[in-house]
Design an enzyme around this catalytic site. Structure first.
Site, PDB file in Angstrom:
ATOM      1  N   TYR A  95      94.715 -26.655  54.623  1.00 17.66           N
ATOM      2  CA  TYR A  95      95.863 -27.511  54.289  1.00 17.66           C
ATOM      3  C   TYR A  95      95.973 -27.750  52.784  1.00 17.66           C
ATOM      4  CZ  TYR A  95      97.334 -28.130  59.010  1.00 17.66           C
ATOM      5  OH  TYR A  95      97.848 -27.872  60.263  1.00 17.66           O
ATOM      6  N   GLU A 137      95.304 -31.021  65.831  1.00 16.28           N
ATOM      7  CA  GLU A 137      94.677 -29.703  66.061  1.00 16.28           C
ATOM      8  C   GLU A 137      93.211 -29.865  66.472  1.00 16.28           C
ATOM      9  OE1 GLU A 137      95.931 -27.516  62.499  1.00 16.28           O
ATOM     10  OE2 GLU A 137      98.008 -27.902  63.085  1.00 16.28           O
ATOM     11  N   ARG A 206      98.097 -12.447  67.693  1.00 16.49           N
ATOM     12  CA  ARG A 206      99.330 -12.308  68.471  1.00 16.49           C
ATOM     13  C   ARG A 206      99.245 -13.198  69.707  1.00 16.49           C
ATOM     14  NH1 ARG A 206     100.489 -10.259  64.423  1.00 16.49           N
ATOM     15  NH2 ARG A 206     101.637  -8.338  63.991  1.00 16.49           N
ATOM     16  N   SER A 209     102.199 -14.720  76.567  1.00 22.27           N
ATOM     17  CA  SER A 209     102.272 -15.701  77.654  1.00 22.27           C
ATOM     18  C   SER A 209     101.425 -15.233  78.816  1.00 22.27           C
ATOM     19  CB  SER A 209     103.722 -15.851  78.120  1.00 22.27           C
ATOM     20  OG  SER A 209     104.506 -16.263  77.043  1.00 22.27           O
ATOM     21  N   VAL A 271     111.092  -8.968  78.664  1.00 22.89           N
ATOM     22  CA  VAL A 271     109.686  -9.395  78.758  1.00 22.89           C
ATOM     23  C   VAL A 271     109.551 -10.923  78.811  1.00 22.89           C
ATOM     24  CG1 VAL A 271     109.171  -9.479  76.272  1.00 22.89           C
ATOM     25  CG2 VAL A 271     107.375  -8.823  77.917  1.00 22.89           C
ATOM     26  N   LEU A 273     110.105 -12.599  81.095  1.00 19.87           N
ATOM     27  CA  LEU A 273     109.705 -13.004  82.460  1.00 19.87           C
ATOM     28  C   LEU A 273     108.238 -13.396  82.559  1.00 19.87           C
ATOM     29  CD1 LEU A 273     109.650  -9.823  84.809  1.00 19.87           C
ATOM     30  CD2 LEU A 273     108.611 -10.011  82.561  1.00 19.87           C
ATOM     31  N   THR A 274     107.424 -13.123  81.528  1.00 16.68           N
ATOM     32  CA  THR A 274     105.977 -13.346  81.685  1.00 16.68           C
ATOM     33  C   THR A 274     105.603 -14.813  81.971  1.00 16.68           C
ATOM     34  OG1 THR A 274     105.796 -13.300  79.274  1.00 16.68           O
ATOM     35  CG2 THR A 274     105.146 -11.292  80.445  1.00 16.68           C
ATOM     36  N   PRO A 275     106.079 -15.788  81.178  1.00 16.84           N
ATOM     37  CA  PRO A 275     105.680 -17.174  81.526  1.00 16.84           C
ATOM     38  C   PRO A 275     106.263 -17.604  82.868  1.00 16.84           C
ATOM     39  CG  PRO A 275     107.282 -17.184  79.712  1.00 16.84           C
ATOM     40  CD  PRO A 275     106.909 -15.760  79.945  1.00 16.84           C
ATOM     41  N   PHE A 392     109.741 -16.264  71.682  1.00 20.63           N
ATOM     42  CA  PHE A 392     108.641 -15.323  71.461  1.00 20.63           C
ATOM     43  C   PHE A 392     108.555 -14.964  69.976  1.00 20.63           C
ATOM     44  CE2 PHE A 392     107.960 -13.061  75.846  1.00 20.63           C
ATOM     45  CZ  PHE A 392     107.481 -14.249  76.365  1.00 20.63           C
ATOM     46  N   PRO A 394     108.352 -17.023  65.688  1.00 25.04           N
ATOM     47  CA  PRO A 394     108.537 -18.298  64.992  1.00 25.04           C
ATOM     48  C   PRO A 394     109.706 -19.072  65.598  1.00 25.04           C
ATOM     49  CG  PRO A 394     108.110 -16.547  63.439  1.00 25.04           C
ATOM     50  CD  PRO A 394     108.281 -15.888  64.771  1.00 25.04           C
TER      51      PRO A 394
END
Ligand SMILES: Cc1cc2nc3c(=O)[nH]c(=O)nc-3n(C[C@H](O)[C@H](O)[C@H](O)COP(=O)(O)OP(=O)(O)OC[C@H]3O[C@@H](n4cnc5c(N)ncnc54)[C@H](O)[C@@H]3O)c2cc1C
Ligand code: HEM
Length: 398
Positions: A95, A137, A206, A209, A271, A273-275, A392, A394
């Site tokens: 930071y 965090e 990377r 999901s 893609v 659909l993954t989550p 998917f 930022p």
């Protein structure tokens, strides 16, 4: 607690920030990567080149300056960013580096406006925000570490299965090399991979999901091969069954939270659909009482991932309703069997079925697709609280 004068000064710089726009954050990242090149192993440089990360950071900085006297407005964004940060293993000491480059950027881009008073106010405001992130965090890291099957930092996993799900999408089943359990996640959350290889110029983080419900033993992700993409091509071309990979614990603020009597509508394109598949898996395992709708759009049958899987789930579950759109069906694609409609997803086709009191709507896909979904549902009077989406990449507001 920031002093009233500090808040006033930071708010007075809003017009300056707005006129600089993303030039501010582009300059910030350029000078940070110049002076701290080790951070090229942390950030996704493709998101720098496409401008998506400078845009996401600018939106956050501007929102902070505008709402510095009303932090409650920022809490959802703080939560999302903190989850994203933990997936990149961000540490408190970093930071100071970011803060330094942010203040130097203000001085360099606006030398006249950057009086000592302005710089001091921004230093204090940045410090207060950094403390919030560092605190949240650490909570996420500790939570991940202390729960059953949990861990902190990278952990070695082994690819147990690599399976083609469609022309461009391949799924990977990952289990810990140490044979231990894995921490549960909330369906909708993602796994963080840390890719290190002599085939890659930089180390890369990377996010993928999780696409099956938690089972305490392993995780499944499904990866689309992106043209020109560093990580997805590496995974498709080089990661084979038996290979090891470094994995950080699951994270993410997008997840399903419903009671058994809540109707659930899962809406995806490509893609995205993954989550949704993890949510569907969870709902079926729990024998969800209220109706569940699965709406999916893709190019055609060759790009229709998990087609058999979803069809089998529907056949076995009267409570599950599905509707699929193929943009350009191939001659071999069977209407009614493989897909229900041609063209882009048109929610008005299923309006009566999915307009259910108290329903929650989860959606994921390209940003213009999600904007269409949100506008359509909001136009039917569905409230913000019932709408949940994942970007998917930022973050972008719809
Ligand atoms: C929360 C979350 C969940 C996700 N879940 C999934 C998932 O389940 N499945 C999945 O497949 N993906 C998912 N993603 C996306 C995934 O993390 C990666 O972003 C994706 O795999 C692409 O990574 P890559 O390394 O292949 O591409 P990158 O190297 O990151 O490149 C991304 C794109 O930018 C383009 N690009 C790079 N440089 C430039 C340039 N100079 N100019 C123009 N374009 C450029 C590349 O060609 C590529 O198309 C998710 C992302 C997030 C944030
Ligand atoms: C107060 C300070 C900070 C703010 C306001 C901030 C803001 C953001 C925002 C808005 C995002 C995008 C989140 C999303 O996609 O949902 C992000 C991502 C990220 N941040 Fe921060 N951040 C801060 C500090 C830091 C620090 C100290 C580091 C460490 C070097 C860092 C590294 C990252 C990385 C690696 C990403 C992901 C980038 C990508 O996907 O390309 N951030 N941050």
């Amino acid at each position: 607690m920031l002093e009233a004068r500090t808040i006033e000064i930071v708010k007075s710089t809003v017009p300056l920030l707005e006129s600089a726009n993303t030039a501010l954050t582009e300059h910030f990242y350029q000078r940070m990567f110049r002076d701290n090149p080790e951070l090229k192993d942390v950030f996704n440089l493709s998101h720098q080149q496409t401008g998506r990360q400078p845009a996401a950071l600018f939106a956050a900085v501007l929102a902070y300056a505008k709402n510095i006297d009303n932090p409650a407005v920022l809490s959802a964004a703080v939560e999302r960013i903190a989850h994203k940060h933990t997936g990149f293993s961000i540490q408190p000491a970093q930071y100071a580096i970011v803060g330094h480059h942010l203040l130097e950027t203000i001085k360099e881009l606006a030398p006249d406006a950057a009086t000592p008073e302005v710089i001091d106010a921004w230093a204090q405001a940045y410090g207060a925000l950094a403390d919030i992130f560092i605190g949240r965090e650490e909570q996420i890291y500790t939570d991940n570490e202390t729960r059953t099957g949990g861990w902190r930092g990278p952990r070695t996993f082994v690819v147990q299965e690599k399976q083609t799900e469609s022309e461009h999408i391949t799924s990977f089943l990952l289990a810990p090399a140490d044979g231990g359990p894995v921490v549960d996640f909330r369906p909708g959350q993602y796994l963080n991979l840390h890719l290190t290889s002599d085939k890659l110029e930089h180390k890369e983080y990377r996010q993928y999901s999780l696409c099956q419900a938690p089972n305490g033993k392993n995780y499944r992700i499904a990866v689309k091969r992106e043209q020109g993409g560093v990580g997805s091509n590496f995974l498709h071309d080089h990661l084979q069954p038996g290979d090891s990979i470094q994995v950080l614990p699951p994270s993410g603020d997008f997840f399903m939270e419903v009671t058994p009597d809540t109707p659930v509508v899962l809406i995806s394109a490509g893609v995205g659909l993954t989550p949704m598949r993890a949510m569907l898996d969870q709902l079926q395992r729990l024998h969800h009482q209220a109706p569940v709708h699965w709406l999916h759009a893709c190019e055609n049958g060759s790009q229709h991932a998990f087609k058999q899987d979803i069809q089998s789930r529907r056949q076995a579950d009267d409570n599950l309703n599905t509707h699929t759109w193929y943009r350009t069906p191939q001659a071999c694609d069977q209407p009614a069997e493989d897909y229900d409609a041609t063209g882009l997803m048109d929610l008005t086709r299923v309006r009566d079925a999915i307009s259910l009191p108290g329903a929650h709507y989860y959606f994921c896909g390209p940003v213009p697709f999600m904007a269409m979904v949100k506008d359509t549902l909001a136009g039917w009077g569905i409230t913000e609280e019932q709408l949940h989406y994942e970007v998917f990449g930022p973050h972008q507001s719809l």
